[in-house]
Structure formats: structure tokens, C-alpha cells
Design an enzyme around this catalytic site. Structure first.
Site, PDB file in Angstrom:
ATOM      1  N   HIS A 157       0.828  -1.207   0.000  1.00 25.71           N
ATOM      2  CA  HIS A 157       0.000   0.000   0.000  1.00 25.71           C
ATOM      3  C   HIS A 157       0.867   1.264   0.000  1.00 25.71           C
ATOM      4  O   HIS A 157       0.662   2.177  -0.799  1.00 25.71           O
ATOM      5  CB  HIS A 157      -0.946   0.004   1.206  1.00 25.71           C
ATOM      6  CG  HIS A 157      -1.606   1.336   1.423  1.00 25.71           C
ATOM      7  ND1 HIS A 157      -2.692   1.753   0.690  1.00 25.71           N
ATOM      8  CD2 HIS A 157      -1.293   2.363   2.247  1.00 25.71           C
ATOM      9  CE1 HIS A 157      -3.036   2.981   1.070  1.00 25.71           C
ATOM     10  NE2 HIS A 157      -2.199   3.376   2.015  1.00 25.71           N
ATOM     11  N   HIS A 165       1.364   5.149  -2.453  1.00 24.94           N
ATOM     12  CA  HIS A 165       1.639   6.546  -2.080  1.00 24.94           C
ATOM     13  C   HIS A 165       2.850   7.150  -2.762  1.00 24.94           C
ATOM     14  O   HIS A 165       2.888   8.360  -3.000  1.00 24.94           O
ATOM     15  CB  HIS A 165       1.867   6.655  -0.569  1.00 24.94           C
ATOM     16  CG  HIS A 165       0.617   6.609   0.244  1.00 24.94           C
ATOM     17  ND1 HIS A 165      -0.262   7.662   0.310  1.00 24.94           N
ATOM     18  CD2 HIS A 165       0.095   5.634   1.027  1.00 24.94           C
ATOM     19  CE1 HIS A 165      -1.271   7.346   1.111  1.00 24.94           C
ATOM     20  NE2 HIS A 165      -1.091   6.110   1.556  1.00 24.94           N
ATOM     21  N   GLU A 198      -5.924   9.332   0.032  1.00 27.52           N
ATOM     22  CA  GLU A 198      -6.261   7.900   0.046  1.00 27.52           C
ATOM     23  C   GLU A 198      -7.299   7.504  -1.003  1.00 27.52           C
ATOM     24  O   GLU A 198      -7.177   6.449  -1.623  1.00 27.52           O
ATOM     25  CB  GLU A 198      -6.759   7.472   1.435  1.00 27.52           C
ATOM     26  CG  GLU A 198      -5.706   7.555   2.537  1.00 27.52           C
ATOM     27  CD  GLU A 198      -4.565   6.535   2.414  1.00 27.52           C
ATOM     28  OE1 GLU A 198      -4.578   5.677   1.508  1.00 27.52           O
ATOM     29  OE2 GLU A 198      -3.631   6.618   3.232  1.00 27.52           O
ATOM     30  N   SER A 211      -4.102   0.662  -4.589  1.00 28.79           N
ATOM     31  CA  SER A 211      -3.534  -0.554  -3.994  1.00 28.79           C
ATOM     32  C   SER A 211      -4.594  -1.623  -3.720  1.00 28.79           C
ATOM     33  O   SER A 211      -4.292  -2.654  -3.130  1.00 28.79           O
ATOM     34  CB  SER A 211      -2.752  -0.211  -2.711  1.00 28.79           C
ATOM     35  OG  SER A 211      -3.577   0.425  -1.762  1.00 28.79           O
TER      36      SER A 211
END
Ligand code: PHE
Ligand code: CO
Length: 296
Positions: free
Chosen positions: A135, A140, A183, A202
Site C-alpha cells: 500500500h 503513495h 487515500e 492498492s
């Protein structure tokens, strides 16, 4: 070895109880990754790369290539850092997992992005309830090469340090902004809506659902609107907010939030699935499959 991760406490946040790990920064123990760990990375990497063609924002895909991320092996933070430092001055640091909020903000404000060093187990390919290496790295890190987004992340960190001093309600408002942009954000492009949020890119299921399902709302980004909107952490989102550009995000969040927090404290929040009269509606969700409990 995943078992080496050190959970020290559980902390009650607006997301319920979350594990909080040690705050120390650790060298990525790259040699300790097993063949199974590298296979997990490869499986997830290949699956998402294929799924994200035509779904993720093009700069997200391009930036992964600029980093040289591949399915061959779990990337080394040192290699990624050479590219990242030269491009935007950001740096990845290894951590055991979720950090206390203030520590997290302080890292971002100093252009350090904490990356969980361990990767999920094969039986957790589709879901795990806390961030892991896949993730954090896959999701990110690519946009940290984008200068405007890189500045936004630093400003968010500095804003977090400030909000923490103001109080818990300010933090709730600020955390919603992170949730619905960093997010779970979507971006409007000439080719159509694309994903830039790390929580979506993700996730196999949500990569499809966020763009293609008739169930969720897709609504134009508006700062106050977003900061008043509760969210769910345990299912797909009921609402996705759509930005026009990273510049829009940067400009909208540039003013001092102090008076905004004071105003928001007087106002009720919105449920995750609400659609308001003055929303810019890309899609009004059918609401199919929505649960009625649990947005925070
Ligand atoms: N401008 C915000 C403040 O004064 C800081 C911030 C910037 C927050 C970018 C989020 C994103 O608090
Ligand atoms: Co994340």
C-alpha cells in the site's frame, strides 16, 4: 519477517482502535524478505499494473516507471530515494507500521514519507486492515515525484502539526481531507475520471468499483464539503470526491485553516453517502449494497 513488527499499543481514534507501532525509523531490512514476500509483491504489482491502465492517473503510472519499480523484487528504499531526492527532495523512511498522528505529521512536514517495511501475507492479497509495504510503496510513493502533489503532502503535514495543537475536532476535519484526497481521490482528465488515491490504487476491488460501479457518489471536490463528510474504513467508499488538478488541491488548501476549523466546529457533519443540493454531481450513487452503520 512480519513477526518482527512491533505493535506497542492500540489507540482510540476516529477510526476506532488502531494499532500504533514503535515510532523509531528503521533501515529497510531488505535481506530479510523471503521468496514468498517477493512473490507477494510480484503478484500484487502485476495485478494492479494491468488493472490500472486506463484507470489510474497517467502520471501515477509514469512515475512508477520513473522509479524503476518492477515485479522482479521488492524495491529498495535506497534506490527509490536516489530518484525521489533529486526530483522533489522527499525521502522514504522505514517504519514498523502506523505512527502516532503527530509523529506522522512531523515526518510529512519535513518531506519524509514513512513506509511500512513489511509486506502482507499471501492470504491477505485482497484485504488487510492496516497499511503494509505494498500500500505505502505502490500506492503513495509515485505521486511524491509530482512537484505540486509533493508540496501538498508537506503542507498537509505542517497543517497536521497545527491542527493537533488546536484540538481533536480540527484533526477530525483534517483527517477527512486526507482520506478523501490522498487515500481515495479521483481526478477529472480529458480522458475521463482517473484514480490517484493510494487506498484505491492498492486495492483490486476498489480500483474497479470507484470508477465503474453505479453504487457510489462521485462529487466535485469542495474543501469544506469534504472536511464535513464522514467516511467508512471497512468497506468501499460511498462517495468519491473528484479534483480537476493537483493545483486545485494545493490552492484550495493554501489558506490558514484556523478560522475554518472554528466554523466547522459549529456545523453538523454529513453522512458518507449524502448528496447535497449544491454538490457538483458526476454521478449520484444508486446506494446499492450500502451498509447503514459505521461511518465516522
Ligand atoms: N493550509 C492548511 C492550514 O493552515 C494546511 C494544509 C495544507 C492542510 C494542505 C492540508 C493540506 O492548516
Ligand atoms: Co495510506
Amino acid at each position: 519477517m512480519q513477526s518482527a513488527a512491533q505493535k506497542v499499543e492500540h489507540q482510540l481514534t476516529d477510526k476506532g482502535y488502531v494499532p500504533v507501532y514503535t515510532t523509531r525509523v528503521i533501515e529497510q531490512p531488505w535481506d530479510s524478505y523471503t521468496a514468498e514476500d517477493h512473490r507477494t509483491w510480484a503478484t500484487l504489482f502485476e495485478r494492479q499494473r494491468e488493472l490500472l491502465v486506463g484507470r489510474a492517473a497517467q502520471e501515477f503510472i509514469d512515475n512508477q516507471q520513473r522509479f524503476g519499480m518492477s515485479a522482479d523484487a521488492i524495491p529498495k528504499f535506497d534506490d527509490l530515494n536516489r530518484v525521489l531526492r533529486a526530483a522533489t527532495g522527499w525521502e522514504l523512511i522505514g517504519v514498523e507500521g502506523l505512527l502516532p498522528e503527530l509523529t506522522f505529521f512531523e515526518h510529512l512536514a519535513a518531506r519524509r514519507f514513512p513506509v511500512t517495511w513489511w509486506i502482507r501475507k499471501p492470504e491477505q492479497l485482497d484485504y488487510l486492515s492496516e497499511p503494509d509495504l505494498f500500500h505505502d510503496l505502490f500506492g503513495h510513493v509515485p505521486l511524491l515525484l509530482n512537484p505540486v502533489f509533493a508540496d501538498y503532502m508537506q503542507a498537509y503535514g505542517a497543517g497536521g502539526v497545527k491542527a493537533a495543537a488546536i484540538g481533536p475536532e480540527a484533526l477530525v476535519n483534517l483527517t477527512r481531507l486526507y482520506w478523501y484526497t490522498v487515500e481515495f481521490g479521483l481526478i477529472n482528465t480529458d480522458q475521463g475520471l482517473r484514480i490517484y488515491g493510494a487506498g484505491i490504487v492498492s486495492s483490486k476491488g476498489e480500483s474497479i468499483y470507484s470508477l465503474e460501479s453505479a453504487a457510489p457518489n462521485r462529487i466535485g471536490f469542495d474543501l469544506e464539503r469534504v472536511m464535513r463528510t464522514r467516511y467508512r474504513i471497512d468497506t468501499y467508499q460511498k462517495t468519491y470526491f473528484v479534483i480537476d488538478s493537483y493545483e486545485q488541491l494545493m490552492e484550495a488548501t493554501r489558506p490558514d485553516f484556523t478560522p475554518l476549523y472554528a466554523r466547522l466546529a459549529q456545523q453538523p457533519s454529513y453522512a458518507a453517502g449524502d448528496v447535497l443540493a449544491d454538490d457538483q454531481v458526476f454521478q449520484r450513487g444508486s446506494g446499492e449494497g450500502w451498509l447503514n452503520d459505521g461511518d465516522v
